[in-house]
Motif scaffolding. Structure first.
Motif, PDB file in Angstrom:
ATOM      1  N   ARG A 118       0.828  -1.193   0.000  1.00  0.00           N
ATOM      2  CA  ARG A 118       0.000   0.000   0.000  1.00  0.00           C
ATOM      3  C   ARG A 118       0.867   1.249   0.000  1.00  0.00           C
ATOM      4  NH1 ARG A 118      -2.602   1.438   5.477  1.00  0.00           N
ATOM      5  NH2 ARG A 118      -0.407   1.880   5.751  1.00  0.00           N
ATOM      6  N   ASP A 119       1.873   1.252   0.861  1.00  0.00           N
ATOM      7  CA  ASP A 119       2.729   2.431   0.942  1.00  0.00           C
ATOM      8  C   ASP A 119       3.496   2.660  -0.353  1.00  0.00           C
ATOM      9  OD1 ASP A 119       3.553   1.725   4.422  1.00  0.00           O
ATOM     10  OD2 ASP A 119       1.846   2.732   3.496  1.00  0.00           O
ATOM     11  N   LEU A 120       3.961   1.559  -0.954  1.00  0.00           N
ATOM     12  CA  LEU A 120       4.688   1.697  -2.216  1.00  0.00           C
ATOM     13  C   LEU A 120       3.811   2.318  -3.296  1.00  0.00           C
ATOM     14  CD1 LEU A 120       7.309   1.008  -3.773  1.00  0.00           C
ATOM     15  CD2 LEU A 120       6.187  -1.068  -4.502  1.00  0.00           C
ATOM     16  N   MET A 121       2.558   1.841  -3.358  1.00  0.00           N
ATOM     17  CA  MET A 121       1.641   2.374  -4.370  1.00  0.00           C
ATOM     18  C   MET A 121       1.415   3.864  -4.162  1.00  0.00           C
ATOM     19  SD  MET A 121       1.053  -0.123  -6.249  1.00  0.00           S
ATOM     20  CE  MET A 121       1.461  -1.837  -6.146  1.00  0.00           C
ATOM     21  N   LEU A 122       1.336   4.243  -2.884  1.00  0.00           N
ATOM     22  CA  LEU A 122       1.115   5.657  -2.604  1.00  0.00           C
ATOM     23  C   LEU A 122       2.293   6.490  -3.095  1.00  0.00           C
ATOM     24  CD1 LEU A 122      -0.669   7.760  -1.264  1.00  0.00           C
ATOM     25  CD2 LEU A 122       0.603   7.425   0.840  1.00  0.00           C
ATOM     26  N   VAL A 123       3.477   6.011  -2.786  1.00  0.00           N
ATOM     27  CA  VAL A 123       4.671   6.742  -3.210  1.00  0.00           C
ATOM     28  C   VAL A 123       4.712   6.895  -4.718  1.00  0.00           C
ATOM     29  CG1 VAL A 123       7.146   6.479  -3.467  1.00  0.00           C
ATOM     30  CG2 VAL A 123       6.121   6.221  -1.230  1.00  0.00           C
ATOM     31  N   ALA A 124       4.430   5.789  -5.411  1.00  0.00           N
ATOM     32  CA  ALA A 124       4.456   5.827  -6.879  1.00  0.00           C
ATOM     33  C   ALA A 124       3.415   6.803  -7.401  1.00  0.00           C
ATOM     34  CB  ALA A 124       4.209   4.430  -7.433  1.00  0.00           C
ATOM     35  N   GLN A 125       2.228   6.759  -6.792  1.00  0.00           N
ATOM     36  CA  GLN A 125       1.180   7.656  -7.255  1.00  0.00           C
ATOM     37  C   GLN A 125       1.608   9.099  -7.087  1.00  0.00           C
ATOM     38  OE1 GLN A 125      -2.298   7.466  -4.848  1.00  0.00           O
ATOM     39  NE2 GLN A 125      -3.220   9.220  -5.848  1.00  0.00           N
ATOM     40  N   GLN A 126       2.191   9.400  -5.926  1.00  0.00           N
ATOM     41  CA  GLN A 126       2.610  10.775  -5.683  1.00  0.00           C
ATOM     42  C   GLN A 126       3.696  11.203  -6.648  1.00  0.00           C
ATOM     43  OE1 GLN A 126       3.546  10.395  -1.565  1.00  0.00           O
ATOM     44  NE2 GLN A 126       1.587  11.225  -0.916  1.00  0.00           N
TER      45      GLN A 126
END
Lengths: 234, 555
Positions: free
Chosen positions: B324-332
């Motif tokens: 989840r955290d990785l996806m957030l970082v990528a999205q940002q």
């Protein structure tokens, strides 16, 4: 004039190389993405097919939820790859197909230049000779030959000088939409993924636990296990 | 004590002066001296306290056990000297039984621990020599007995000792092992893929950005790139620490109990073999051993399974949160790159437009490589097509039809018709036919007998439409398709003009001068290639490239 030619030619070659490399890289990137989501699905699939889940309700529900999430990830990823294929890779290919024609045009101009130079040299040779009757006749003939060739060369040259910069400039308009589409596809994908996994974490056993807490718990359990008499001493 | 200090100093001095002569025997004597001198001081203390028998730790520690073992003896004596009619006899009896039980339990517990210790030795440490040395008559006979028993159980299903709890725990144990192993493998693979994919994606975004914008519009994206890559590394290290390390450690703990489970099974077989025979000392021992091992395993396997399950669950939870955290970082990361949002639909329009402009650049058009490609395909395919099953309709044939038949009977082929059945004929698009009969010999009205002026035969009526020379139909210059429904076109409508001069390179092609008028006979070549049209000019026929032609518009 020729300096301009050279820099233009240089940047064209560069540009052509760039587009080719980019095409390859994008293909590699999309393949890697797909491999990733496939392996993610395998994780949950193997977990699910295990008899472990049969008796254990909690584990079963968690693993099923994980499996759903992974499958959705795979589906979204596939969609993203298709989108990228359509809006980036295909246009790259199409744009790249113009390069051979341009190269041909450059080559033709070179050929015309050679011809021009050759005939020009011939004319100059006759001009330097003694002005006798046959020489004059030959000179006149050479000049006649030269004229269309020179015109041809100048036309080709003019055309290239005019149109190459236009071509080079048009890349901006062509690729900006691709770029935007690529970014958008990635943003959409990652925000969806974030949402999916965020929802999943809510469904977990202890959503309140942080990673550090879990780490400590794991360590504790491992030492507990090592203390058991049936476990071999390492 | 003082003696000790002096002697140590002496030894040290000796050691310094003669460094290489402190031999093994010297060390041994030194330690023995230390032990003796310590015990001497302890002995003095014990003498003072009045307990001269306590000499070492061992004798101290055995004291509680000895006391427990004394109780049954004491109670036995008491019981024996109490008459059965005494009210206390009952209590004494119970007490005696209870204390005996305690002793038995202690013994069995010790047996369990001893057995486990004995059998959990790591087999890999044993060399072949050790293994061979273990072989003797006794062990061989034991092993062969076990094998027979095992086979007996498999084949005849004889009565055997069973423990369902154990079986359940063992199944769980094995399932857990398999799960943990697969998890480690799959998660590592996934991590590897993520580590490959994310940097590649970011890099290609950067590259695309480079060719989409001028150098001056550099939007400082390199920072975003490095940030995102760092996050990727963090993800990898976190995953390693939180998931892969614990799971691998857990995995390494499985083989130990495995061995013991095997051993237990062996003991079970031994026990079974004695079930049939009379009870004796041997069978008693076998039974006791089996039960001890079984009990120990059951108890500890339960604990093991629970702990392992918890670890597994924790790791899965961590995995999900990490993702989840990785996806957030990528999205940002990607969100910071978006310049101006665009609608998807307009992308292809814009691009097609630009591409068209580019392709219309003269230097591209004239030197189009497909020009040459087209030629090749055209030349390659043509010989095959030229086999005439039926000669094409000529103007003579058409005029013959027009004169012989009335207007209602005349039809035109909508598209190319291929003969499929007996008596069928081939038609090319636009050819004129006269319908003789609107049905075939079998009575079907979908096949008609027609006359092309050259041959007679059958065609499907759906391929024909009434020929109407008076109708004027518009031909869309964009849709130069051969397969399309060609409405009746007035002959004059097929006139185009050459936008650009064209030099024929072979007999099949027709040379054109700029602005020359040509009459188009066919809007594709024999292989269906829509980029070459059959044109006629000044009595000559040949193929010309379609993009060199423009439509003549009448005022």
């Amino acid at each position: 004039m020729s300096w301009w030619r050279e820099t233009l030619k240089g940047s064209m070659e560069n540009f052509s190389k760039q587009t080719r490399k980019l095409q390859k890289d994008m293909k590699k990137s999309t393949d890697a993405d797909l491999a990733m989501s496939k392996s993610a699905v395998k994780i949950s699939l193997d977990l699910l097919s295990n008899p472990l889940c049969e008796q254990d309700q909690d584990l079963l529900s968690m693993v099923t939820a994980l499996d759903t999430a992974m499958k959705r990830m795979d589906a979204f990823n596939q969609e993203k790859v298709n989108q990228i294929q359509k809006t980036v890779i295909e246009p790259l290919k199409k744009f790249g197909s113009v390069f051979p024609s341009l190269n041909m045009a450059v080559k033709r101009r070179e050929q015309a230049l050679q011809d021009y130079r050759r005939l020009q040299a011939k004319v100059e040779k006759y001009e330097e000779k003694e002005k006798t009757g046959p020489v004059l006749a030959k000179l006149h003939q050479a000049r006649e030959e030269l004229r269309p060739v020179r015109e041809d060369f100048e036309a080709k040259n003019r055309q290239l000088l005019e149109e190459m910069p236009r071509f080079y400039g048009s890349r901006l308009d062509y690729f900006q939409p691709s770029f935007e589409s690529l970014i958008r596809a990635q943003v959409v994908y990652y925000s969806e993924m974030h949402k999916i996994f965020g929802d999943l974490t809510q469904q977990l056993d202890q959503p309140g636990h942080s990673d550090e807490q879990r780490e400590r718990e794991n360590e504790a359990k491992l030492s507990e296990l090592r203390a058991l008499s049936i476990v071999a001493d390492d | 004590m003082a003696q000790y200090h002096i002697s140590k100093k002496q030894l040290k001095a000796e050691a310094i002066s003669e460094p290489h002569e402190v031999s093994v025997t010297d060390n041994y004597f030194q330690t023995q001296w230390l032990i003796w001198s310590f015990s001497a001081s302890f002995r003095k203390i014990y003498m003072q306290e009045g307990k001269p028998n306590l000499l070492d730790m061992g004798s101290l520690m055995i004291k509680p056990i000895q006391r427990v073992m004394k109780y049954p003896l004491l109670l036995c004596e008491l019981r024996n000297s109490t008459p059965p009619s005494h009210p206390d006899y009952r209590a004494l009896d119970d007490a005696f039984a209870a204390v005996k039980d305690i002793n038995v339990n202690i013994n069995e517990l010790k047996r369990r621990k001893d057995l486990v210790l004995k059998y959990k030795k790591n087999d890999e440490d044993e060399s072949l020599k050790d293994k061979l040395s273990k072989l003797n008559i006794h062990s061989i006979s034991k092993k062969s007995k076990r094998v027979t028993n095992h086979l007996k159980i498999l084949t005849r299903g004889e009565s055997q000792v069973k423990d369902n709890t154990f079986n359940r725990e063992e199944k769980l144990f094995r399932a857990l092992e398999k799960t943990v192993r697969l998890c480690v493998k799959n998660i590592s693979l996934c991590l590897q893929h993520i580590q490959d994919a994310m940097p590649l994606a970011l890099q290609s975004v950067m590259d695309l950005q480079e060719i989409s914008y001028n150098k001056d519009d550099e939007m400082g994206y390199s920072e975003t790139l490095s940030n995102a890559l760092n996050s990727c590394h963090d993800f990898a290290s976190h995953l390693q620490r939180l998931i892969l390390t614990p799971l691998s450690a857990l995995l390494s703990l499985f083989p130990g109990p495995h061995k013991l489970i095997q051993k237990r099974y062996d003991k079970l077989l031994d026990c079974n073999s004695y079930l049939q025979r009379s009870a004796g000392e041997e069978s008693d021992l076998a039974k006791k051993e089996y039960e001890a091992l079984n009990a120990q395993l059951v108890e500890e396997l339960q604990a093991f399974n629970q702990a392992a399950r918890k670890i597994l669950l924790n790791c899965l939870c961590s995995f999900i949160t990490l993702l989840r955290d990785l996806m957030l970082v990528a999205q940002q990361a990607y969100s910071t790159l978006v310049p101006v949002p665009l609608l998807v639909s307009s992308i292809s329009e814009i691009q097609n437009q630009v591409l068209e402009e580019v392709q219309n650049l003269n230097c591209v058009k004239e030197n189009s490589a497909t020009f040459i490609e087209r030629k090749l395909s055209f030349e390659k395919k043509k010989p095959v097509q030229i086999l005439p099953e039926m000669p094409r309709q000529t103007d003579i044939h058409r005029s013959k039809l027009l004169s012989t038949y009335s207007a209602e009977e005349l039809y035109q082929a909508k598209r190319k018709c291929n003969a499929t059945q007996e008596y069928d004929i081939n038609l090319l698009e636009g050819e004129l036919v006269a319908v003789i009969e609107q049905k075939d010999p079998l009575g079907s009205t979908s096949r008609w007998l027609v006359d092309t002026g050259n041959v007679k035969g059958y065609v499907y009526s759906s391929f024909l439409k009434p020929y109407n020379p008076a109708k004027m139909q518009k031909v869309d210059t964009e849709n130069r398709f051969c397969d399309d429904d060609f409405e009746n076109i007035k002959v004059d409508e097929q006139i185009f003009y050459a936008v650009h001069a064209f030099q024929a390179r072979s007999d099949h092609e027709l040379s054109l001068q700029e602005y020359q008028r040509v009459h188009i006979l066919r809007f594709c070549d024999l292989s269906g290639n829509k980029e070459w049209w059959l044109a006629e000019a000044q009595g000559q026929k040949g193929y010309v490239p379609a993009n060199y032609l423009g439509k003549m518009t009448y005022a």
